[in-house]
Design a protein around this motif. Structure first.
Motif, PDB file in Angstrom:
ATOM      1  N   UNK A 147       0.801  -1.418   0.026  1.00  0.00           N
ATOM      2  CA  UNK A 147       0.076  -0.056  -0.019  1.00  0.00           C
ATOM      3  C   UNK A 147       1.048   1.440  -0.122  1.00  0.00           C
ATOM      4  N   UNK A 148       0.485   2.226  -0.480  1.00  0.00           N
ATOM      5  CA  UNK A 148       1.100   3.659  -0.463  1.00  0.00           C
ATOM      6  C   UNK A 148       1.086   4.086   1.054  1.00  0.00           C
ATOM      7  N   UNK A 149       0.349   3.863   1.910  1.00  0.00           N
ATOM      8  CA  UNK A 149       0.163   4.272   3.084  1.00  0.00           C
ATOM      9  C   UNK A 149      -0.186   3.407   4.203  1.00  0.00           C
ATOM     10  N   UNK A 150       0.032   2.966   5.381  1.00  0.00           N
ATOM     11  CA  UNK A 150       1.085   3.606   6.391  1.00  0.00           C
ATOM     12  C   UNK A 150       2.440   2.724   6.104  1.00  0.00           C
ATOM     13  N   UNK A 151       3.516   3.509   6.414  1.00  0.00           N
ATOM     14  CA  UNK A 151       4.893   3.054   6.398  1.00  0.00           C
ATOM     15  C   UNK A 151       5.178   3.034   7.861  1.00  0.00           C
ATOM     16  N   UNK A 152       6.286   1.939   8.309  1.00  0.00           N
ATOM     17  CA  UNK A 152       6.796   0.969   7.576  1.00  0.00           C
ATOM     18  C   UNK A 152       5.730  -0.003   7.318  1.00  0.00           C
ATOM     19  N   UNK A 153       6.286  -1.136   6.305  1.00  0.00           N
ATOM     20  CA  UNK A 153       5.375  -2.171   5.939  1.00  0.00           C
ATOM     21  C   UNK A 153       6.166  -3.594   6.398  1.00  0.00           C
ATOM     22  N   UNK A 154       5.553  -4.660   6.967  1.00  0.00           N
ATOM     23  CA  UNK A 154       6.204  -5.676   7.194  1.00  0.00           C
ATOM     24  C   UNK A 154       5.599  -6.619   6.360  1.00  0.00           C
ATOM     25  N   UNK A 155       6.661  -7.315   5.788  1.00  0.00           N
ATOM     26  CA  UNK A 155       6.096  -8.499   4.700  1.00  0.00           C
ATOM     27  C   UNK A 155       6.582  -9.982   5.358  1.00  0.00           C
ATOM     28  N   UNK A 156       5.754 -10.745   5.298  1.00  0.00           N
ATOM     29  CA  UNK A 156       5.980 -12.024   5.957  1.00  0.00           C
ATOM     30  C   UNK A 156       6.076 -13.278   4.767  1.00  0.00           C
ATOM     31  N   UNK A 157       7.124 -13.735   4.467  1.00  0.00           N
ATOM     32  CA  UNK A 157       7.188 -14.784   3.293  1.00  0.00           C
ATOM     33  C   UNK A 157       7.167 -16.161   3.878  1.00  0.00           C
ATOM     34  N   UNK A 158       6.301 -17.149   3.119  1.00  0.00           N
ATOM     35  CA  UNK A 158       6.267 -18.296   3.629  1.00  0.00           C
ATOM     36  C   UNK A 158       6.487 -19.316   2.373  1.00  0.00           C
ATOM     37  N   UNK A 159       7.292 -20.202   2.695  1.00  0.00           N
ATOM     38  CA  UNK A 159       7.678 -21.071   1.684  1.00  0.00           C
ATOM     39  C   UNK A 159       6.857 -22.380   1.594  1.00  0.00           C
ATOM     40  N   UNK A 160       5.941 -22.583   0.661  1.00  0.00           N
ATOM     41  CA  UNK A 160       4.749 -23.630   0.558  1.00  0.00           C
ATOM     42  C   UNK A 160       5.668 -24.934   0.008  1.00  0.00           C
ATOM     43  N   UNK A 161       6.879 -24.627  -0.617  1.00  0.00           N
ATOM     44  CA  UNK A 161       7.743 -25.831  -1.084  1.00  0.00           C
ATOM     45  C   UNK A 161       9.188 -25.370  -0.682  1.00  0.00           C
ATOM     46  N   UNK A 162       9.903 -26.234  -0.510  1.00  0.00           N
ATOM     47  CA  UNK A 162      11.222 -25.983  -0.172  1.00  0.00           C
ATOM     48  C   UNK A 162      12.197 -25.473  -1.350  1.00  0.00           C
ATOM     49  N   UNK A 163      11.821 -24.371  -1.950  1.00  0.00           N
ATOM     50  CA  UNK A 163      12.294 -23.783  -3.189  1.00  0.00           C
ATOM     51  C   UNK A 163      13.557 -22.943  -2.575  1.00  0.00           C
ATOM     52  N   UNK A 164      15.021 -23.106  -2.863  1.00  0.00           N
ATOM     53  CA  UNK A 164      15.826 -22.256  -2.426  1.00  0.00           C
ATOM     54  C   UNK A 164      15.832 -21.036  -3.429  1.00  0.00           C
ATOM     55  N   UNK A 165      15.849 -19.942  -2.694  1.00  0.00           N
ATOM     56  CA  UNK A 165      15.868 -18.538  -3.432  1.00  0.00           C
ATOM     57  C   UNK A 165      16.535 -17.519  -2.522  1.00  0.00           C
ATOM     58  N   UNK A 166      17.337 -16.694  -3.170  1.00  0.00           N
ATOM     59  CA  UNK A 166      17.813 -15.709  -2.759  1.00  0.00           C
ATOM     60  C   UNK A 166      16.979 -14.571  -2.209  1.00  0.00           C
ATOM     61  N   UNK A 167      16.768 -13.977  -0.956  1.00  0.00           N
ATOM     62  CA  UNK A 167      15.960 -13.114  -0.748  1.00  0.00           C
ATOM     63  C   UNK A 167      15.971 -11.864  -1.543  1.00  0.00           C
ATOM     64  N   UNK A 168      17.130 -11.269  -1.740  1.00  0.00           N
ATOM     65  CA  UNK A 168      17.148 -10.436  -2.557  1.00  0.00           C
ATOM     66  C   UNK A 168      16.504 -10.377  -4.022  1.00  0.00           C
ATOM     67  N   UNK A 169      16.548 -11.422  -4.383  1.00  0.00           N
ATOM     68  CA  UNK A 169      15.981 -11.943  -5.696  1.00  0.00           C
ATOM     69  C   UNK A 169      14.516 -11.893  -5.624  1.00  0.00           C
ATOM     70  N   UNK A 170      13.991 -12.420  -4.675  1.00  0.00           N
ATOM     71  CA  UNK A 170      12.495 -12.595  -4.146  1.00  0.00           C
ATOM     72  C   UNK A 170      11.777 -11.286  -4.015  1.00  0.00           C
ATOM     73  N   UNK A 171      12.625 -10.449  -3.422  1.00  0.00           N
ATOM     74  CA  UNK A 171      12.108  -8.990  -3.055  1.00  0.00           C
ATOM     75  C   UNK A 171      12.036  -8.139  -4.136  1.00  0.00           C
ATOM     76  N   UNK A 172      13.175  -8.189  -5.213  1.00  0.00           N
ATOM     77  CA  UNK A 172      13.414  -7.486  -6.274  1.00  0.00           C
ATOM     78  C   UNK A 172      11.902  -7.858  -7.151  1.00  0.00           C
ATOM     79  N   UNK A 173      11.682  -9.259  -7.173  1.00  0.00           N
ATOM     80  CA  UNK A 173      10.485  -9.505  -8.027  1.00  0.00           C
ATOM     81  C   UNK A 173       9.057  -9.172  -7.474  1.00  0.00           C
ATOM     82  N   UNK A 174       9.231  -9.149  -6.114  1.00  0.00           N
ATOM     83  CA  UNK A 174       7.846  -8.878  -5.562  1.00  0.00           C
ATOM     84  C   UNK A 174       7.673  -7.373  -5.404  1.00  0.00           C
ATOM     85  N   UNK A 175       8.626  -6.739  -5.529  1.00  0.00           N
ATOM     86  CA  UNK A 175       8.478  -5.108  -5.413  1.00  0.00           C
ATOM     87  C   UNK A 175       8.877  -4.274  -6.560  1.00  0.00           C
ATOM     88  N   UNK A 176       9.787  -5.292  -7.489  1.00  0.00           N
ATOM     89  CA  UNK A 176      10.192  -4.096  -8.694  1.00  0.00           C
ATOM     90  C   UNK A 176      11.339  -3.282  -8.338  1.00  0.00           C
TER      91      UNK A 176
END
Length: 186
Positions: free
Chosen positions: A124-153
């Protein structure tokens, strides 16, 4: 990280397909094998069994075998496990392929590129800060940086400025984590 931040956005990581195997093909230089149609081969030699998972080269189609059990006593395998091998149980194929001991034994690594998707709630545009909880439904190894870049652009430099996280951004994980996104400057 403080739990009083609002809102908490849920993100989920899901496997979309089985990963490719980084495994050398004897017929071509591709270096990758696909799982093929997920078939086991069970061979009985007297009271001993050999069990292999058949895989196909993604480039040339050549079939190869991954050793699952080698010269094991027939009675040493649970009946449900043996039935799963002989009926080519899809869940057993998945469990076998993702088993780290099978990977070590057969000297392959899993190539997870293009094998997962991120279900990300929009920020959302407001309020800040925003907390994001990432859940792995499958054991896929991924770099958080790559995942965050994909999710937030966001770019890597913007992630470094705006993301507060307690795990390394550039080290692969397959465990749930959370991060805090702070307001953009300006």
């Amino acid at each position: 990280m403080s739990s009083h931040l609002h809102p908490v956005l849920p993100w989920a990581v899901r496997r979309t397909r089985l990963p490719l195997l980084a495994l050398r093909c004897v017929d071509c230089p591709s270096g990758h094998a696909a799982v093929g149609d997920g078939r086991f081969r069970v061979n009985a030699n007297g009271k001993l069994l050999d069990v292999w998972l058949l895989v196909n080269c993604a480039a040339c189609g050549r079939t190869g075998k991954l050793t699952v059990h080698d010269r094991v006593q027939v009675g040493a395998l649970r009946a449900d496990l043996l039935a799963g091998y002989t009926t080519n149980s899809p869940s057993l194929v998945t469990d076998t392929l993702l088993d780290p001991s099978i990977a070590r034994r057969n000297r392959f690594a899993l190539d997870w590129d293009g094998c997962w998707e991120l279900d990300a709630s929009p920020v959302p545009d407001d309020p800040w800060p925003v907390r994001v909880a990432v859940v792995f439904e499958d054991p896929v190894p991924v770099r958080p940086e790559r995942l965050i870049a994909r999710g937030l652009g966001l770019s890597r430099s913007e992630i470094a400025r705006r993301v507060k996280i307690e795990i390394p951004l550039n080290r692969r994980t397959r465990h749930d984590f959370s991060f805090v996104l702070v307001c953009p400057a300006g």
